[in-house]
Design a protein around this motif. Structure first.
Motif, short mmCIF file in Angstrom:
data_model
loop_
_atom_site.label_atom_id
_atom_site.label_comp_id
_atom_site.label_asym_id
_atom_site.label_seq_id
_atom_site.Cartn_x
_atom_site.Cartn_y
_atom_site.Cartn_z
N ALA A 282 -3.46 -0.75 -5.65
CA ALA A 282 -2.79 -0.69 -4.35
C ALA A 282 -3.66 -0.02 -3.29
CB ALA A 282 -1.47 0.07 -4.50
N GLU A 283 -4.96 0.00 -3.51
CA GLU A 283 -5.87 0.70 -2.60
C GLU A 283 -5.70 0.23 -1.16
OE1 GLU A 283 -10.60 1.84 -2.17
OE2 GLU A 283 -10.00 0.13 -3.40
N GLN A 284 -5.70 -1.07 -0.96
CA GLN A 284 -5.64 -1.58 0.40
C GLN A 284 -4.32 -1.26 1.08
OE1 GLN A 284 -8.34 -2.78 2.06
NE2 GLN A 284 -6.94 -2.46 3.78
N ALA A 285 -3.23 -1.28 0.30
CA ALA A 285 -1.92 -0.96 0.87
C ALA A 285 -1.87 0.48 1.35
CB ALA A 285 -0.83 -1.22 -0.17
N PHE A 286 -2.44 1.39 0.58
CA PHE A 286 -2.44 2.80 0.99
C PHE A 286 -3.33 3.03 2.20
CE2 PHE A 286 -0.43 3.45 -3.05
CZ PHE A 286 0.25 4.65 -2.94
N LEU A 287 -4.50 2.42 2.19
CA LEU A 287 -5.40 2.59 3.33
C LEU A 287 -4.78 2.05 4.62
CD1 LEU A 287 -8.84 1.71 1.69
CD2 LEU A 287 -8.04 3.96 2.42
N ARG A 300 1.28 13.13 3.51
CA ARG A 300 1.95 13.36 2.23
C ARG A 300 3.17 12.47 2.07
NH1 ARG A 300 1.02 17.86 -0.95
NH2 ARG A 300 -0.68 19.20 -0.27
N LYS A 301 3.97 12.36 3.12
CA LYS A 301 5.20 11.58 3.01
C LYS A 301 4.92 10.08 2.93
CE LYS A 301 8.14 15.13 4.94
NZ LYS A 301 9.05 15.59 6.00
N ILE A 302 3.90 9.62 3.63
CA ILE A 302 3.52 8.22 3.52
C ILE A 302 3.05 7.91 2.09
CG2 ILE A 302 1.73 6.54 4.19
CD1 ILE A 302 1.89 7.77 7.03
N ILE A 303 2.22 8.79 1.55
CA ILE A 303 1.71 8.58 0.19
C ILE A 303 2.86 8.62 -0.82
CG2 ILE A 303 0.26 9.59 -1.63
CD1 ILE A 303 -1.59 10.57 0.70
N GLY A 304 3.77 9.59 -0.67
CA GLY A 304 4.90 9.69 -1.59
C GLY A 304 5.79 8.47 -1.54
N LYS A 305 6.11 8.01 -0.34
CA LYS A 305 6.98 6.84 -0.21
C LYS A 305 6.32 5.60 -0.77
CE LYS A 305 9.68 4.09 3.04
NZ LYS A 305 9.25 2.83 2.42
N LEU A 306 5.03 5.42 -0.50
CA LEU A 306 4.34 4.22 -0.97
C LEU A 306 4.21 4.22 -2.49
CD1 LEU A 306 3.17 1.60 -0.08
CD2 LEU A 306 1.01 2.74 0.47
N PHE A 307 4.06 5.43 -3.08
CA PHE A 307 4.09 5.52 -4.54
C PHE A 307 5.40 4.95 -5.08
CE2 PHE A 307 0.95 7.25 -7.33
CZ PHE A 307 0.00 7.84 -6.51
N VAL A 308 6.51 5.38 -4.48
CA VAL A 308 7.81 4.92 -4.95
C VAL A 308 7.95 3.41 -4.74
CG1 VAL A 308 10.31 5.12 -4.64
CG2 VAL A 308 8.89 7.16 -4.61
N ASP A 309 7.52 2.91 -3.59
CA ASP A 309 7.58 1.47 -3.32
C ASP A 309 6.77 0.70 -4.35
OD1 ASP A 309 9.16 2.01 -1.15
OD2 ASP A 309 7.55 1.79 0.33
N THR A 310 5.61 1.24 -4.69
CA THR A 310 4.76 0.57 -5.69
C THR A 310 5.44 0.57 -7.05
OG1 THR A 310 2.80 1.33 -4.49
CG2 THR A 310 2.47 0.52 -6.73
N PHE A 311 6.09 1.71 -7.38
CA PHE A 311 6.84 1.76 -8.63
C PHE A 311 7.93 0.71 -8.66
CE2 PHE A 311 5.88 6.54 -9.23
CZ PHE A 311 4.71 6.22 -9.91
N TYR A 312 8.64 0.54 -7.55
CA TYR A 312 9.69 -0.48 -7.48
C TYR A 312 9.12 -1.85 -7.84
CZ TYR A 312 13.45 2.28 -5.31
OH TYR A 312 14.45 3.18 -5.07
N ASN A 313 7.97 -2.16 -7.24
CA ASN A 313 7.35 -3.47 -7.52
C ASN A 313 6.94 -3.61 -8.97
OD1 ASN A 313 7.65 -4.25 -4.83
ND2 ASN A 313 5.66 -3.40 -4.24
N PRO A 398 -1.20 13.58 -3.87
CA PRO A 398 -1.72 12.76 -2.79
C PRO A 398 -3.23 12.56 -2.86
CG PRO A 398 -0.27 14.47 -1.95
CD PRO A 398 -0.57 14.81 -3.37
N GLY A 399 -3.86 13.14 -3.90
CA GLY A 399 -5.28 12.90 -4.15
C GLY A 399 -6.18 13.34 -3.02
N LEU A 400 -7.21 12.54 -2.78
CA LEU A 400 -8.17 12.88 -1.73
C LEU A 400 -7.58 12.71 -0.33
CD1 LEU A 400 -11.45 11.33 -3.19
CD2 LEU A 400 -10.57 13.65 -3.44
N GLY A 401 -6.36 12.20 -0.28
CA GLY A 401 -5.69 12.06 1.01
C GLY A 401 -5.48 13.40 1.70
N VAL A 402 -5.37 14.50 0.92
CA VAL A 402 -5.21 15.82 1.52
C VAL A 402 -6.50 16.62 1.48
CG1 VAL A 402 -2.74 15.96 1.15
CG2 VAL A 402 -4.28 16.73 -0.66
N ARG A 403 -7.57 15.99 1.05
CA ARG A 403 -8.89 16.63 1.08
C ARG A 403 -9.82 15.93 2.08
NH1 ARG A 403 -9.88 17.82 -5.43
NH2 ARG A 403 -8.07 19.22 -5.66
N CYS A 404 -9.44 14.73 2.46
CA CYS A 404 -10.13 14.04 3.55
C CYS A 404 -9.39 14.45 4.83
CB CYS A 404 -10.06 12.53 3.32
SG CYS A 404 -11.07 11.56 4.43
#
Length: 517
Positions: A282-287, A300-313, A398-404
């Protein structure tokens, strides 16, 4: 309420940041401890049959209207009680004492003066023992039947007790490492006053957790997100031991992972544990979702929500899913909200507790929710995970999302991955990896003028950070030998295109957090 299968000391939570730390200190004595909200009734506590009760601290003023109060009938149960800070004050007020805001408040270290009286609570405690104070209110008069057994320069009623009723109170925090003999005081209460049996360990936790998971899940399926970090790995193996193939693990490559991490996770969990694993690229979807977003909470909230959306799929290919499992730990919970529903301050939302939608269709399963990181490592060893995975430094959901720091792009993430890999490699080569709680690199949203190859450069700046800690609630910066930082800086500037300046972060927690965002 069910009676515990082990002798237990219950912590009544008044919204304190340190409530779980109290429970952890009790568990270190091999006595089970559980946190319950201060609103619990005396009848419910009686049914649980704890060996002792500890009132936690809390941010409220006991004199304020509507401040938290436990059920007064608790004092008639005949169960030993220890009040800590706010807990001492509420214990005093409800039994006929008084509390006021004095002219001089106490924050930080103080020396405990023993008053020469025989006190079970203070046995083995040295005169002038260093204790940690953090209070604005103080007890002004103690209840009838109580006596004072310890004081400090600014606080005449630092330790009070009614030995006949087995009620004790301390104004300082014995649960924090700053109180030199705090563990001894808690041991005196738990083992000598409460006479709790020391029969609880991490093996006991495994057995209890497996029973709880099976009871809660039944024959339904659980979806668990794997990140490659210790928390999600331990949670997955624990749940898998409980329910086997009813667990479906999803590994989401969100493009925010460390170098080589996607390949490593797939190999370990498919080959070593035979866990049902679904891989989602899901790299492109997150970017795309993070494009142009710089604010940390929004990321953080975008990453958290997209994780859940990806889980749904992914769940569509896994059958009927009823539970979402997460490796949430107590520091994640306490920094996001009070576990009692009380007034403790939110420091930051966490991917496991702050980014989920309100209409989440799955029930949450969080078997590690009451544990600290070092306890999770113990649990991992108990479950037979390889040592290199158990000792791996924490990595945020949130991985490197909170370190970038600042805006996230594929190019900046690739740069950060290379910086991080070099930093960790140099730490391992120096034999320091296991001495550090967490090491990380951040890419900063600033540029610096430099000279490379006799040419002027204008490139990005990175910051290296390494901390020591016991539980991630507090942390201190790691003192590297200068040559280790020198080698890391030299390699980063020479090997990573786009970086020409390296900083080292020497901020403790508090005032900073471990992660930058």
């Amino acid at each position: 309420m069910q009676k515990f299968s082990h002798d237990t000391v219950v912590v009544l939570d008044f919204g304190a940041q340190y409530s779980q730390l109290i429970a952890r200190r009790v568990r270190e004595l091999h006595v089970y401890s559980q946190i319950v909200p201060y609103t619990i009734s005396a009848e419910e506590l009686k049914q649980m049959q704890p060996k002792g009760i500890i009132f936690s601290g809390g941010p409220a003023s006991v004199s304020a209207e509507g401040s938290p109060r436990p059920d007064a009938a608790i004092y008639d149960l005949g169960i030993p009680i220890l009040g800590i800070c706010y807990g001492l004050q509420v214990l005093s007020v409800q039994n006929g004492g008084s509390v006021q805001r004095p002219e001089k408040r106490e924050y930080g270290f103080a020396d405990l003066q023993l008053l020469g009286k025989d006190s079970v609570l203070l046995r083995g405690i040295s005169e002038n023992s260093r204790v940690w104070m953090s209070h604005g209110d103080s007890v002004m008069s103690i209840p009838a039947g109580f006596e004072t057994t310890g004081s400090t320069f600014n606080c005449p009623y630092t330790v009070i007790e009614n030995a006949g009723k087995q009620f004790y109170g301390v104004q300082f925090h014995p649960e924090v490492v700053h109180s030199a003999q705090g563990k001894q005081i808690l041991s005196n209460f738990v083992l000598t006053v409460c006479k709790a049996a020391t029969d609880w360990d991490m093996g006991s936790f495994v057995n209890t957790a497996i029973e709880d998971i099976r009871s809660k899940v039944g024959d339904k399926q659980v979806l668990c997100g794997l990140s490659g970090g210790v928390d999600s790995a331990v949670a997955a193996v624990l749940i898998h031991r409980a329910i086997g193939d009813q667990l479906v693990c999803v590994f989401v490559n969100n493009g925010l992972l460390r170098k080589g991490e996607a390949e490593m996770v797939q190999k370990v969990f498919r080959d070593n544990y035979n866990i049902r694993l679904q891989y989602a690229d899901a790299e492109q979807a997150f970017l795309s979702a993070l494009h142009g977003v710089s604010e940390p909470e929004a990321k953080r909230k975008i990453i958290g929500k997209l994780f859940v959306d990806t889980f749904y799929n992914e769940a569509r290919n896994a059958g009927e899913i009823s539970f979402l499992a997460q490796g949430t730990l107590y520091p994640d919970v306490i920094e996001s909200k009070s576990p009692s529903g009380g007034p403790s301050a939110t420091i930051k939302s966490h991917h496991n507790v702050g980014g989920l939608p309100e209409d989440l269709k799955w029930e949450l399963l969080e078997p590690l929710r009451e544990l600290f990181k070092d306890e999770v490592r113990q649990l991992g060893r108990e479950l037979g995970l390889p040592e290199e995975m158990v000792t791996r430094h924490p990595f945020p959901g949130p991985g490197l999302g909170v370190r970038c720091v600042g805006e996230i792009t594929k190019e900046r993430l690739d740069t950060l991955r290379d910086v991080d890999a070099i930093f960790i490699d140099e730490i391992r080569k120096a034999g320091l990896y296991d001495d550090i709680w967490q090491a990380l690199a951040c890419l900063l949203p600033v540029k610096s003028v430099g000279v490379q190859g006799d040419e002027r450069t204008y490139e990005e700046v990175c910051s290296l950070r390494a901390v020591t800690s016991e539980d991630a609630m507090t942390a201190d910066w790691f003192r590297f030998p200068p040559e280790v930082l020198q080698r890391a800086s030299s390699r980063i500037c020479n090997e990573v295109s786009g970086v020409n300046r390296v900083l080292y972060d020497i901020t403790s927690k508090p005032p900073g957090t471990i992660e930058w965002e």
